[in-house]
Design a protein around this motif. Structure first.
Motif, PDB file in Angstrom:
ATOM      1  N   PHE A   1       9.613  12.727 -36.749  1.00 35.86           N
ATOM      2  CA  PHE A   1      10.636  12.254 -37.687  1.00 35.86           C
ATOM      3  C   PHE A   1      11.256  13.407 -38.452  1.00 35.86           C
ATOM      4  O   PHE A   1      10.549  14.207 -39.081  1.00 35.86           O
ATOM      5  CB  PHE A   1       9.997  11.256 -38.643  1.00 35.86           C
TER       6      PHE A   1
ATOM      7  N   PHE B   1       3.936   4.654 -26.719  1.00 37.60           N
ATOM      8  CA  PHE B   1       3.739   5.154 -28.080  1.00 37.60           C
ATOM      9  C   PHE B   1       3.438   4.012 -29.034  1.00 37.60           C
ATOM     10  O   PHE B   1       4.066   2.950 -28.960  1.00 37.60           O
ATOM     11  CB  PHE B   1       5.003   5.844 -28.600  1.00 37.60           C
TER      12      PHE B   1
ATOM     13  N   HIS C   1      14.564   7.237 -23.115  1.00 42.27           N
ATOM     14  CA  HIS C   1      14.322   7.214 -24.544  1.00 42.27           C
ATOM     15  C   HIS C   1      13.341   6.091 -24.860  1.00 42.27           C
ATOM     16  O   HIS C   1      13.153   5.173 -24.052  1.00 42.27           O
ATOM     17  CB  HIS C   1      15.641   6.997 -25.304  1.00 42.27           C
ATOM     18  N   PRO C   2      12.693   6.152 -26.024  1.00 43.60           N
ATOM     19  CA  PRO C   2      11.741   5.078 -26.375  1.00 43.60           C
ATOM     20  C   PRO C   2      12.437   3.736 -26.465  1.00 43.60           C
ATOM     21  O   PRO C   2      13.519   3.622 -27.041  1.00 43.60           O
ATOM     22  CB  PRO C   2      11.205   5.532 -27.728  1.00 43.60           C
TER      23      PRO C   2
ATOM     24  N   LEU D   1      16.590  12.709 -30.755  1.00 46.77           N
ATOM     25  CA  LEU D   1      16.824  11.278 -30.640  1.00 46.77           C
ATOM     26  C   LEU D   1      17.343  10.710 -31.947  1.00 46.77           C
ATOM     27  O   LEU D   1      16.870  11.068 -33.017  1.00 46.77           O
ATOM     28  CB  LEU D   1      15.525  10.561 -30.276  1.00 46.77           C
TER      29      LEU D   1
ATOM     30  N   TYR E   1      15.063  12.099 -34.810  1.00 47.13           N
ATOM     31  CA  TYR E   1      13.776  12.570 -34.365  1.00 47.13           C
ATOM     32  C   TYR E   1      13.952  13.778 -33.451  1.00 47.13           C
ATOM     33  O   TYR E   1      14.942  13.884 -32.724  1.00 47.13           O
ATOM     34  CB  TYR E   1      13.036  11.487 -33.559  1.00 47.13           C
TER      35      TYR E   1
ATOM     36  N   GLY F   1       2.641   8.259 -32.547  1.00 45.12           N
ATOM     37  CA  GLY F   1       1.503   8.939 -31.966  1.00 45.12           C
ATOM     38  C   GLY F   1       1.994   9.863 -30.864  1.00 45.12           C
ATOM     39  O   GLY F   1       3.179   9.864 -30.518  1.00 45.12           O
ATOM     40  N   ARG F   2       1.056  10.632 -30.284  1.00 46.08           N
ATOM     41  CA  ARG F   2       1.426  11.546 -29.213  1.00 46.08           C
ATOM     42  C   ARG F   2       1.729  10.795 -27.926  1.00 46.08           C
ATOM     43  O   ARG F   2       2.393  11.298 -27.036  1.00 46.08           O
ATOM     44  CB  ARG F   2       0.306  12.552 -28.985  1.00 46.08           C
TER      45      ARG F   2
ATOM     46  N   LEU G   1      14.449  17.458 -27.228  1.00 46.38           N
ATOM     47  CA  LEU G   1      15.309  16.278 -27.128  1.00 46.38           C
ATOM     48  C   LEU G   1      15.466  15.721 -28.529  1.00 46.38           C
ATOM     49  O   LEU G   1      14.475  15.460 -29.218  1.00 46.38           O
ATOM     50  CB  LEU G   1      14.673  15.238 -26.207  1.00 46.38           C
TER      51      LEU G   1
ATOM     52  N   PRO H   1       8.363   7.006 -40.717  1.00 40.87           N
ATOM     53  CA  PRO H   1       8.014   6.545 -39.366  1.00 40.87           C
ATOM     54  C   PRO H   1       7.258   7.624 -38.610  1.00 40.87           C
ATOM     55  O   PRO H   1       7.698   8.766 -38.560  1.00 40.87           O
ATOM     56  CB  PRO H   1       9.375   6.277 -38.733  1.00 40.87           C
TER      57      PRO H   1
ATOM     58  N   PHE I   1      16.778   3.220 -29.989  1.00 43.31           N
ATOM     59  CA  PHE I   1      17.027   4.627 -29.751  1.00 43.31           C
ATOM     60  C   PHE I   1      18.209   4.851 -28.827  1.00 43.31           C
ATOM     61  O   PHE I   1      18.471   4.057 -27.920  1.00 43.31           O
ATOM     62  CB  PHE I   1      15.794   5.287 -29.123  1.00 43.31           C
TER      63      PHE I   1
ATOM     64  N   GLY J   1       6.424  16.666 -23.805  1.00 43.72           N
ATOM     65  CA  GLY J   1       5.031  16.234 -23.829  1.00 43.72           C
ATOM     66  C   GLY J   1       4.535  15.759 -25.175  1.00 43.72           C
ATOM     67  O   GLY J   1       3.331  15.498 -25.338  1.00 43.72           O
ATOM     68  N   GLN J   2       5.412  15.655 -26.147  1.00 42.60           N
ATOM     69  CA  GLN J   2       5.026  15.228 -27.493  1.00 42.60           C
ATOM     70  C   GLN J   2       5.710  13.913 -27.853  1.00 42.60           C
ATOM     71  O   GLN J   2       6.684  13.517 -27.221  1.00 42.60           O
ATOM     72  CB  GLN J   2       5.414  16.299 -28.519  1.00 42.60           C
ATOM     73  N   GLY J   3       5.210  13.286 -28.885  1.00 41.90           N
ATOM     74  CA  GLY J   3       5.871  12.112 -29.407  1.00 41.90           C
ATOM     75  C   GLY J   3       7.030  12.516 -30.296  1.00 41.90           C
ATOM     76  O   GLY J   3       7.127  13.659 -30.750  1.00 41.90           O
ATOM     77  N   PRO J   4       7.948  11.607 -30.548  1.00 42.53           N
ATOM     78  CA  PRO J   4       9.072  11.918 -31.446  1.00 42.53           C
ATOM     79  C   PRO J   4       8.575  12.266 -32.846  1.00 42.53           C
ATOM     80  O   PRO J   4       7.728  11.560 -33.396  1.00 42.53           O
ATOM     81  CB  PRO J   4       9.876  10.613 -31.456  1.00 42.53           C
TER      82      PRO J   4
ATOM     83  N   GLN K   1      11.943  15.551 -30.293  1.00 41.72           N
ATOM     84  CA  GLN K   1      10.860  15.332 -29.347  1.00 41.72           C
ATOM     85  C   GLN K   1      10.743  16.533 -28.420  1.00 41.72           C
ATOM     86  O   GLN K   1      11.585  16.758 -27.547  1.00 41.72           O
ATOM     87  CB  GLN K   1      11.088  14.053 -28.527  1.00 41.72           C
TER      88      GLN K   1
END
Lengths: 109, 113
Positions: free
Chosen positions: B45, A88, A42-43, B90, B35, A100-101, B88, A97, B104, B40-43, B37
């Motif tokens: 919102f 990220f 996770h981030p 989050l 979030y 970015g990709r 996923l 919030p 997270f 291959g992508q960012g989370p 996700q």
């Protein structure tokens, strides 16, 4: 929300090489946070930048916030296999919030 | 000091079903954000809860709803599941100060068959 563009999307490096990812916004950002996500994880929060032109360092990682507060960068010196993951940028503040990709870093031993 | 905990870790559902995901925030945090996700992508919102109310919402349909309880824990509900909901999910907690970092959880991997 504030939209950001990250480049490159992927970066392959040999262990020991440097790495840089860039985060660009069309609007002025109040602040920006950087996160790292390991494969399958996770981030995880790395750092927050608030001031125009701010530079912060964490060991081999250097974070910069542009003078106009519209862009930011993360530079890793002498990459290691433990640096593998997706990085990220995420503007924070009163806006929705937005992440970015991300830039996926692949380090070859 | 427990961090953000999410349950379940994995879930398999079929199209049209409904699902509820759960999140307990980090101790001391009162704000919970969800979030989505995709691979291959960012989370992306979904929404944020504070004081048991939805405070901000991203670009997600009404099929996505949530709740926050007095102990700050939260649930994400998704109705009429679509194949595209596979992702996923989050949960992130933080203090109300929007300048504070988000912490997270490990996420719930939802697969729709």
């Amino acid at each position: 929300g504030q939209q950001v563009m990250q480049i490159p999307q992927y970066q392959h490096v040999q262990e020991g090489e440097d790495f840089t990812t860039y985060c660009n916004s069309s609007t002025t950002l109040s602040n920006i946070q950087w996160y790292k996500q390991r494969p399958g994880g996770h981030p995880v929060f790395l750092i927050q930048l608030v001031k125009s032109g701010e530079v912060k360092k964490q060991k081999r990682l250097t974070f910069q916030f542009g003078e106009a507060k519209k862009n930011s960068s993360l530079h890793i010196t002498a990459t290691q296999t433990t640096d593998v993951g997706t990085y990220f940028c995420a503007p924070r503040g009163s806006y929705i919030p937005t992440f970015g990709r991300g830039t996926s870093l692949i380090v070859h031993p | 000091d427990a961090g953000v905990t999410q349950s379940p870790t994995h879930l398999i559902k079929t199209r049209g079903q409904q699902v509820t995901l759960r999140c307990s925030p980090k101790s001391g945090h009162d704000t919970v954000s969800w979030y989505q996700q995709a691979l291959g992508q960012g989370p992306q919102f979904i929404f944020q809860y504070y004081e048991e109310e939805e405070r901000q919402r991203g670009n997600f349909p009404d099929r996505f709803s949530g709740h926050q309880f007095p102990n700050y824990s939260s649930e994400l509900n998704v109705n009429a599941l679509l194949l595209g909901d596979s992702a996923l999910y989050l949960c992130a907690s933080s203090s109300r100060d929007s300048h504070q970092p988000q912490h997270f959880g490990d996420g719930t991997r939802l697969s729709i068959l």
